[in-house]
Design a protein around this motif. Structure first.
Motif, PDB file in Angstrom:
ATOM      1  N   ILE A 269       0.827  -1.203   0.000  1.00 49.85           N
ATOM      2  CA  ILE A 269       0.000   0.000   0.000  1.00 49.85           C
ATOM      3  C   ILE A 269       0.863   1.256   0.000  1.00 49.85           C
ATOM      4  O   ILE A 269       0.583   2.216  -0.730  1.00 49.85           O
ATOM      5  N   VAL A 270       1.940   1.261   0.785  1.00 47.79           N
ATOM      6  CA  VAL A 270       2.824   2.428   0.806  1.00 47.79           C
ATOM      7  C   VAL A 270       3.467   2.630  -0.562  1.00 47.79           C
ATOM      8  O   VAL A 270       3.578   3.766  -1.048  1.00 47.79           O
ATOM      9  N   CYS A 271       3.872   1.560  -1.221  1.00 45.34           N
ATOM     10  CA  CYS A 271       4.453   1.681  -2.563  1.00 45.34           C
ATOM     11  C   CYS A 271       3.426   2.234  -3.554  1.00 45.34           C
ATOM     12  O   CYS A 271       3.751   3.077  -4.384  1.00 45.34           O
TER      13      CYS A 271
ATOM     14  N   TYR B 263      -6.216   0.647   0.515  1.00 46.73           N
ATOM     15  CA  TYR B 263      -5.560   1.723  -0.236  1.00 46.73           C
ATOM     16  C   TYR B 263      -6.528   2.891  -0.444  1.00 46.73           C
ATOM     17  O   TYR B 263      -6.185   4.047  -0.215  1.00 46.73           O
ATOM     18  N   THR B 264      -7.735   2.576  -0.849  1.00 49.30           N
ATOM     19  CA  THR B 264      -8.740   3.610  -1.100  1.00 49.30           C
ATOM     20  C   THR B 264      -9.076   4.367   0.177  1.00 49.30           C
ATOM     21  O   THR B 264      -9.193   5.595   0.172  1.00 49.30           O
ATOM     22  N   ILE B 265      -9.211   3.648   1.281  1.00 48.99           N
ATOM     23  CA  ILE B 265      -9.515   4.290   2.567  1.00 48.99           C
ATOM     24  C   ILE B 265      -8.388   5.228   2.974  1.00 48.99           C
ATOM     25  O   ILE B 265      -8.624   6.392   3.335  1.00 48.99           O
ATOM     26  N   ILE B 266      -7.155   4.744   2.911  1.00 51.14           N
ATOM     27  CA  ILE B 266      -6.018   5.571   3.316  1.00 51.14           C
ATOM     28  C   ILE B 266      -5.869   6.766   2.387  1.00 51.14           C
ATOM     29  O   ILE B 266      -5.607   7.890   2.830  1.00 51.14           O
ATOM     30  N   ARG B 267      -6.075   6.557   1.107  1.00 52.04           N
ATOM     31  CA  ARG B 267      -6.002   7.658   0.131  1.00 52.04           C
ATOM     32  C   ARG B 267      -7.052   8.723   0.444  1.00 52.04           C
ATOM     33  O   ARG B 267      -6.782   9.921   0.359  1.00 52.04           O
TER      34      ARG B 267
END
Length: 71
Positions: free
Chosen positions: A26-28, A52-56
Motif C-alpha cells: 500500500i505504501v508503494c 488503499y482507497t480508505i487511506i487515500r
C-alpha cells in the motif's frame, strides 16, 4: 492530489497497524501515485485495494482540512 499532501498521525497509525506485506504494498502504491503521478493500485489484492482507497481518502481529507485552515 496534484501539489502537496498531508500525512497525519491517523494515516501513519493506520498504515503501521497493517501486516508487513500489506503495509509495503500500500505504501508503494501511495508513493507511486502521490510522488510520481502513476496509477499504482493495479498490483494490489482486492482487500489491499479497499485499504488503499480508505487511506487515500484519509490523505485527501486531511490535506483539504489543512488547506482550508491556511486560508
Amino acid at each position: 492530489m496534484n501539489n502537496g499532501f498531508v500525512i497525519t498521525p491517523n494515516v501513519l497509525n493506520t498504515i503501521n497497524s497493517l501486516p508487513e506485506q500489506e503495509r509495503l504494498s500500500i505504501v508503494c502504491a501511495l508513493a507511486g501515485e502521490m510522488l510520481l503521478g502513476l496509477q499504482r493500485d493495479n498490483g494490489l489484492t482486492p482487500m489491499e485495494k479497499v485499504i488503499y482507497t480508505i487511506i487515500r481518502q484519509y490523505i485527501q481529507r486531511d490535506t483539504e482540512r489543512v488547506g482550508s485552515l491556511a486560508v
